[in-house]
Design a protein around this motif. Structure first.
Motif, PDB file in Angstrom:
ATOM      1  N   ASP A 121       0.816  -1.214   0.000  1.00  0.00           N
ATOM      2  CA  ASP A 121       0.000   0.000   0.000  1.00  0.00           C
ATOM      3  C   ASP A 121       0.850   1.264   0.000  1.00  0.00           C
ATOM      4  OD1 ASP A 121      -2.363  -1.351  -0.096  1.00  0.00           O
ATOM      5  OD2 ASP A 121      -2.901  -1.049   2.005  1.00  0.00           O
ATOM      6  N   ALA A 122       2.138   1.140   0.350  1.00  0.00           N
ATOM      7  CA  ALA A 122       3.025   2.300   0.367  1.00  0.00           C
ATOM      8  C   ALA A 122       3.640   2.578  -0.990  1.00  0.00           C
ATOM      9  CB  ALA A 122       4.142   2.096   1.397  1.00  0.00           C
ATOM     10  N   ALA A 174      -4.982   0.220   8.294  1.00  0.00           N
ATOM     11  CA  ALA A 174      -4.477   0.417   6.934  1.00  0.00           C
ATOM     12  C   ALA A 174      -4.777   1.829   6.443  1.00  0.00           C
ATOM     13  CB  ALA A 174      -5.090  -0.613   6.000  1.00  0.00           C
ATOM     14  N   THR A 175      -5.952   2.340   6.800  1.00  0.00           N
ATOM     15  CA  THR A 175      -6.294   3.712   6.424  1.00  0.00           C
ATOM     16  C   THR A 175      -5.342   4.699   7.090  1.00  0.00           C
ATOM     17  OG1 THR A 175      -8.615   3.103   6.132  1.00  0.00           O
ATOM     18  CG2 THR A 175      -8.121   5.440   6.435  1.00  0.00           C
ATOM     19  N   VAL A 230       0.135   8.177   6.532  1.00  0.00           N
ATOM     20  CA  VAL A 230       1.587   8.305   6.717  1.00  0.00           C
ATOM     21  C   VAL A 230       2.300   8.151   5.378  1.00  0.00           C
ATOM     22  CG1 VAL A 230       3.612   7.301   7.849  1.00  0.00           C
ATOM     23  CG2 VAL A 230       1.444   7.495   9.104  1.00  0.00           C
ATOM     24  N   TYR A 231       1.861   7.190   4.584  1.00  0.00           N
ATOM     25  CA  TYR A 231       2.488   6.986   3.274  1.00  0.00           C
ATOM     26  C   TYR A 231       2.292   8.206   2.381  1.00  0.00           C
ATOM     27  CZ  TYR A 231       2.193   2.065   4.768  1.00  0.00           C
ATOM     28  OH  TYR A 231       2.281   0.885   5.458  1.00  0.00           O
ATOM     29  N   GLU A 232       1.114   8.816   2.469  1.00  0.00           N
ATOM     30  CA  GLU A 232       0.860  10.003   1.650  1.00  0.00           C
ATOM     31  C   GLU A 232       1.816  11.128   2.026  1.00  0.00           C
ATOM     32  OE1 GLU A 232      -0.921  12.711  -1.108  1.00  0.00           O
ATOM     33  OE2 GLU A 232      -0.631  10.539  -0.978  1.00  0.00           O
ATOM     34  N   ALA A 273      -0.361  19.365   5.503  1.00  0.00           N
ATOM     35  CA  ALA A 273      -1.248  19.885   6.555  1.00  0.00           C
ATOM     36  C   ALA A 273      -2.564  19.123   6.562  1.00  0.00           C
ATOM     37  CB  ALA A 273      -1.489  21.389   6.330  1.00  0.00           C
ATOM     38  N   ALA A 274      -3.072  18.789   5.390  1.00  0.00           N
ATOM     39  CA  ALA A 274      -4.323  18.016   5.319  1.00  0.00           C
ATOM     40  C   ALA A 274      -4.138  16.631   5.906  1.00  0.00           C
ATOM     41  CB  ALA A 274      -4.784  17.933   3.866  1.00  0.00           C
ATOM     42  N   VAL A 275      -2.963  16.024   5.669  1.00  0.00           N
ATOM     43  CA  VAL A 275      -2.675  14.713   6.258  1.00  0.00           C
ATOM     44  C   VAL A 275      -2.597  14.823   7.762  1.00  0.00           C
ATOM     45  CG1 VAL A 275      -0.912  12.922   6.477  1.00  0.00           C
ATOM     46  CG2 VAL A 275      -1.527  13.784   4.210  1.00  0.00           C
ATOM     47  N   LEU A 276      -1.887  15.834   8.258  1.00  0.00           N
ATOM     48  CA  LEU A 276      -1.717  15.992   9.706  1.00  0.00           C
ATOM     49  C   LEU A 276      -3.064  16.232  10.399  1.00  0.00           C
ATOM     50  CD1 LEU A 276       1.566  18.101   9.899  1.00  0.00           C
ATOM     51  CD2 LEU A 276       1.147  15.861  10.965  1.00  0.00           C
TER      52      LEU A 276
END
Length: 328
Positions: free
Chosen positions: A254-255, A285-286, A291-293, A321-324
């Motif tokens: 998935d990474a 997994a989500t 983290v991978y993104e 920022a959206a990931v965080l």
């Protein structure tokens, strides 16, 4: 010799080698009497400097790829050509699609750079050919990509992390090390890396979710449209070659960049899953996907800086920022 280089700014990341260097490379790879009669630099790639060369007495060209000089390479992209070379035995499952390595030289005695000679792949780059087909034929292309990715991801490795190393005993350690290396590179450029360091800290604090991945699967690292060749005569898209898999690593499928691109849009690429197989996303997994993104976007930040794309660099801060916002 017919020598053609792409005109580049002296400060550009990609830099040519000289005609004399290419003749020396030809003699080292093919013998003291070898003579290069043609060397044409190819565009399209954004990392190595690539030439299609022809030797006297030979009708088939070969491909010469020259790595950036060591001082130009980011620590997180350390010796990518050597990583690709180390990956060849593991990529045997798609060996029918890949160029053969004819010679490699890490001595840096010629031009102060690593280089590798490979067989010439027939076909045309997919970005130059796919658009000529009706869009109702594109799902077939992405289904082929799904089958290729599945074959690669079925291979197991001896450690987590880049194929050539450094290896890590757990996936969590490999992910944190990768994020930290990218953040360090960003800092060395004088850019703000606080967002990436925060992701690395979160990943470290919750590495049990990362360590649910216990099998180090082979990841392509960079496989998508730009890394494929198509049959120029087929009435529908047919992949005839796969190239430039220098970012391979062992870890969670998935990474892989391929999975990121396959999930980026709901369009013809959804056919990828018809051959790759369905994804079963758990909450863990989500979370790992976020983290991978961030890791992908960090690498994109470095590439955009390398290409002097200031607006593109700025955009990566919004993406992280959206990931965080979802991780915290």
């Amino acid at each position: 010799m017919d020598f053609r280089s792409i005109p580049r700014d002296p400060h550009a990341f990609q830099q040519p080698v000289t005609a004399e260097d290419i003749q020396r490379i030809g003699r080292r790879a093919f013998g003291s009497t070898a003579r290069v009669t043609s060397a044409v630099e190819l565009g399209g790639g954004m990392y190595n400097t690539t030439y299609r060369i022809t030797l006297g007495g030979e009708t088939e060209p070969v491909i010469l790829r020259v790595a950036p000089s060591p001082e130009r390479q980011f620590a997180s992209e350390h010796e990518l050509m050597r990583n690709e070379y180390a990956s060849v035995p593991y990529l045997a499952t798609v060996g029918d699609l890949m160029p053969r390595v004819l010679f490699a030289d890490w001595s840096q005695e010629i031009a102060g750079r690593d280089w590798m000679v490979q067989s010439h792949l027939n076909g045309v780059p997919a970005p130059d050919r796919l658009g000529a087909y009706s869009r109702d034929l594109w799902p077939g292309f992405f289904a082929q990509l799904g089958e290729i990715a599945a074959r690669v991801h079925a291979v197991r490795g001896p450690h987590f992390g880049p194929v050539a190393g450094p290896g890590h005993p757990t996936w969590g350690a490999a992910v944190v090390a990768s994020l930290t290396a990218i953040a360090d590179d960003v800092s060395r450029l004088g850019l703000d890396a606080a967002d990436l360091r925060k992701v690395a800290d979160i990943a470290g604090d919750h590495r049990e979710a990362l360590n649910e991945i216990t099998e180090p699967c082979l990841l392509t690292g960079d496989l998508w449209t730009v890394n494929t060749m198509l049959d120029p005569h087929s009435p529908e898209p047919v992949i005839t070659g796969v190239l430039d898999l220098d970012r391979t690593l062992f870890g969670d499928p998935d990474a892989d960049w391929t999975i990121r691109m396959a999930t980026a849009k709901e369009d013809e690429r959804t056919a990828f899953w018809d051959t790759y197989g369905p994804r079963h996303l758990s909450p863990a997994a989500t979370w790992r996907g976020l983290v991978y993104e961030a890791r992908h976007v960090g690498a994109i930040r470095l590439e955009r800086h390398r290409l002097h794309n200031t607006d593109g660099v700025r955009d990566t801060y919004q993406l992280v920022a959206a990931v965080l916002a979802q991780l915290t």
